[in-house]
Structure formats: C-alpha cells, structure tokens
Motif scaffolding. Structure first.
Motif, PDB file in Angstrom:
ATOM      1  N   UNK A 159       2.846  48.557 -63.301  1.00  0.00           N
ATOM      2  CA  UNK A 159       2.269  47.492 -64.126  1.00  0.00           C
ATOM      3  C   UNK A 159       2.567  46.113 -63.544  1.00  0.00           C
ATOM      4  N   UNK A 160       3.777  45.917 -63.042  1.00  0.00           N
ATOM      5  CA  UNK A 160       4.134  44.627 -62.455  1.00  0.00           C
ATOM      6  C   UNK A 160       3.291  44.351 -61.215  1.00  0.00           C
ATOM      7  N   UNK A 161       3.081  45.375 -60.390  1.00  0.00           N
ATOM      8  CA  UNK A 161       2.280  45.202 -59.182  1.00  0.00           C
ATOM      9  C   UNK A 161       0.827  44.913 -59.532  1.00  0.00           C
ATOM     10  N   UNK A 162       0.294  45.641 -60.514  1.00  0.00           N
ATOM     11  CA  UNK A 162      -1.098  45.402 -60.937  1.00  0.00           C
ATOM     12  C   UNK A 162      -1.270  43.962 -61.411  1.00  0.00           C
ATOM     13  N   UNK A 163      -0.337  43.487 -62.217  1.00  0.00           N
ATOM     14  CA  UNK A 163      -0.420  42.120 -62.722  1.00  0.00           C
ATOM     15  C   UNK A 163      -0.270  41.107 -61.590  1.00  0.00           C
ATOM     16  N   UNK A 164       0.635  41.388 -60.653  1.00  0.00           N
ATOM     17  CA  UNK A 164       0.874  40.448 -59.547  1.00  0.00           C
ATOM     18  C   UNK A 164      -0.362  40.331 -58.659  1.00  0.00           C
ATOM     19  N   UNK A 165      -0.937  41.463 -58.272  1.00  0.00           N
ATOM     20  CA  UNK A 165      -2.117  41.421 -57.407  1.00  0.00           C
ATOM     21  C   UNK A 165      -3.324  40.836 -58.128  1.00  0.00           C
ATOM     22  N   UNK A 166      -3.449  41.115 -59.410  1.00  0.00           N
ATOM     23  CA  UNK A 166      -4.561  40.542 -60.169  1.00  0.00           C
ATOM     24  C   UNK A 166      -4.445  39.034 -60.253  1.00  0.00           C
ATOM     25  N   UNK A 167      -3.218  38.526 -60.468  1.00  0.00           N
ATOM     26  CA  UNK A 167      -2.999  37.076 -60.524  1.00  0.00           C
ATOM     27  C   UNK A 167      -3.290  36.431 -59.183  1.00  0.00           C
ATOM     28  N   UNK A 168      -2.836  37.076 -58.086  1.00  0.00           N
ATOM     29  CA  UNK A 168      -3.094  36.535 -56.751  1.00  0.00           C
ATOM     30  C   UNK A 168      -4.593  36.519 -56.457  1.00  0.00           C
ATOM     31  N   UNK A 169      -5.300  37.558 -56.905  1.00  0.00           N
ATOM     32  CA  UNK A 169      -6.749  37.612 -56.684  1.00  0.00           C
ATOM     33  C   UNK A 169      -7.458  36.484 -57.434  1.00  0.00           C
ATOM     34  N   UNK A 170      -6.991  36.196 -58.634  1.00  0.00           N
ATOM     35  CA  UNK A 170      -7.576  35.094 -59.399  1.00  0.00           C
ATOM     36  C   UNK A 170      -7.343  33.761 -58.686  1.00  0.00           C
ATOM     37  N   UNK A 171      -6.137  33.574 -58.157  1.00  0.00           N
ATOM     38  CA  UNK A 171      -5.823  32.325 -57.453  1.00  0.00           C
ATOM     39  C   UNK A 171      -6.690  32.168 -56.202  1.00  0.00           C
ATOM     40  N   UNK A 172      -6.882  33.258 -55.456  1.00  0.00           N
ATOM     41  CA  UNK A 172      -7.709  33.203 -54.254  1.00  0.00           C
ATOM     42  C   UNK A 172      -9.158  32.889 -54.615  1.00  0.00           C
ATOM     43  N   UNK A 173      -9.654  33.492 -55.686  1.00  0.00           N
ATOM     44  CA  UNK A 173     -11.026  33.219 -56.130  1.00  0.00           C
ATOM     45  C   UNK A 173     -11.183  31.761 -56.537  1.00  0.00           C
ATOM     46  N   UNK A 174     -10.160  31.191 -57.179  1.00  0.00           N
ATOM     47  CA  UNK A 174     -10.208  29.791 -57.594  1.00  0.00           C
ATOM     48  C   UNK A 174     -10.215  28.863 -56.388  1.00  0.00           C
ATOM     49  N   UNK A 175      -9.411  29.190 -55.386  1.00  0.00           N
ATOM     50  CA  UNK A 175      -9.380  28.374 -54.162  1.00  0.00           C
ATOM     51  C   UNK A 175     -10.735  28.429 -53.466  1.00  0.00           C
ATOM     52  N   UNK A 176     -11.318  29.630 -53.396  1.00  0.00           N
ATOM     53  CA  UNK A 176     -12.637  29.774 -52.777  1.00  0.00           C
ATOM     54  C   UNK A 176     -13.687  28.955 -53.513  1.00  0.00           C
ATOM     55  N   UNK A 177     -13.626  28.968 -54.845  1.00  0.00           N
ATOM     56  CA  UNK A 177     -14.582  28.187 -55.645  1.00  0.00           C
ATOM     57  C   UNK A 177     -14.408  26.691 -55.393  1.00  0.00           C
ATOM     58  N   UNK A 178     -13.155  26.234 -55.322  1.00  0.00           N
ATOM     59  CA  UNK A 178     -12.880  24.823 -55.063  1.00  0.00           C
ATOM     60  C   UNK A 178     -13.339  24.407 -53.672  1.00  0.00           C
ATOM     61  N   UNK A 179     -13.216  25.317 -52.702  1.00  0.00           N
ATOM     62  CA  UNK A 179     -13.683  25.024 -51.343  1.00  0.00           C
ATOM     63  C   UNK A 179     -15.199  24.920 -51.311  1.00  0.00           C
TER      64      UNK A 179
END
Length: 229
Positions: A159-179
């Motif tokens: 569960x911790x890994x799922x949450x961690x990777x999901x959060x990182x994926x959201x951050x990467x998507x946000x950076x891509x959108x900002x770019x």
C-alpha cells in the motif's frame, strides 16, 4: 476475457540521465515506469486490504454468534433464522461497497469461499450438530486473516509503494502540464523532474528500511516476552 498483466520495469538508474535527453523523452519514460508500478502494487494492496477487512467482519460475525449463544431461554424455533439473518447482514455490510463498483464480486472464488464460511453454523444447525463449536474457529480465522495480511502488506510495503508511485506520477504529470503551457522552461522542467525522481528513490529507501525495522522490532519484542516467561 484475459486478465491484464502488469510488467514491472526496472528502476531508473542515474546513468540513464547522464546523456542529454529532452524533457519530453525523460518524462515519458519515467511516467511509463511509474504507471507500471502503480498498477502492480495497487493489485497487491487491494488483495491485502480486502482480506484484512473481511477478517475483521468474520471476527465480528463470530462475536455475534457468541452473544446469541449466551441468550437465556428457549429459542430453538428461530435459531436457524437468526444464524442465516446474521450471516446475510454481515455479508451485506462487508461486500456492498465492492458490489457497487463491481457486479461480479459475488462470483469471485474467494468470495464464494467466504460466503460458505459464514453459513457454516447454519449448515451445522441443519445437520443437528453443535454449531456453537464453530465460534472459536471462526474467531481465530477472522483475527488470523487480518493480522497475517496486515503483516504481509506492511513488510512488503504494497500500500505504501502504491501510494508513493501514484503521488510521484501525479507530480510528473503536473510538471509536464506546466511545461506544455509555458509555465516552465525546458531547464526548469528537467530540474523538477529530477527532483521528483530523487525524492521517490530516497522515500523508497526509507520505507524499505522502516518496514524491515518494524518486522524486526515485532519479532524481537515477541522473543523478549517469551524469554521473560
């Protein structure tokens, strides 16, 4: 319909970023890597959490049976009705949230086995056997399921890994959108992407060590109590 299989990709190495690559290339590769891990760990996490929850409901069912057995007076005529009604009520509460999102949840082999366990006391009653003897085994199975799957989930970190990777994926998507919208330059976007990668690697390391220490502390505590006895 074939079940979708998730293939885990190897973690990105720092030498993958020593040669210049565009932000879009690095972001796409890392996003695919995160998605594969999110899906893989989500499946493991859901199984463990579902088993933990069902174990608690099964223990609750056993406790309710114990209370019924303690009632004074003669109620043999409605005893079977009580056993069936209680089993249906607990099953409804435990499976309803999953049934709302997945209509085939009742057809699951694991759920069919679980349903049969709930109606075991009723079957014993129909066979004119001592259904009260099933209370302790049901309580043990329920509590045991919750504890075992909790420890597996905690030690493996599903569960911790799922949450961690999901959060990182959201951050990467946000950076891509900002770019893409021009809020970040290529250099700024790369800097933020590498910060997310570095943060995810460090967090993963801390969680692995924390989970191992947790398991070790529990074992040492148990051994210490046994030695004290």
């Amino acid at each position: 319909m074939k079940k979708e299989k998730y293939k885990r990709l190897s973690p990105p190495q720092w030498n993958d970023f020593t040669k210049y690559q565009t932000f879009e290339r690095q972001c796409s590769n890392y996003s695919d890597y995160l998605s594969s891990y999110v899906n893989w760990f989500a499946k493991k996490s859901n199984v463990c959490r579902f088993a933990m929850k069902q174990g608690l409901f099964l223990a609750m069912f056993a406790g309710s049976l114990f209370c019924i057995n303690k009632f004074e007076g003669s109620y043999d005529s409605i005893e079977l009705w009580l056993l069936n009604s209680l089993a249906c009520l607990i099953l409804l509460i435990s499976l309803l949230p999953d049934f709302v999102t997945d209509k085939d949840v009742i057809k699951s082999k694991s759920n069919l086995l679980l349903i049969s366990i709930y109606f075991a006391p009723s079957m014993l009653k129909l066979l004119e056997m001592n259904w009260e003897a099933s209370v302790i085994p049901l309580l043990g199975i329920g509590i045991g399921m919750s504890i075992i799957f909790y420890l597996i989930n905690r030690l493996e970190g599903y569960t911790r890994a799922w949450s961690r990777y999901r959060t990182a994926h959201y951050k990467v998507s946000l950076i891509s959108c900002q770019k893409q919208t021009g809020l970040l330059t290529e250099k700024q976007a790369l800097h933020r992407l590498h910060h997310v990668i570095n943060s995810e690697v460090e967090t993963r390391h801390k969680e692995i060590i924390s989970d191992l220490h947790f398991f070790g502390d529990k074992v040492n505590g148990l051994l210490g109590k046994r030695a004290g006895l």
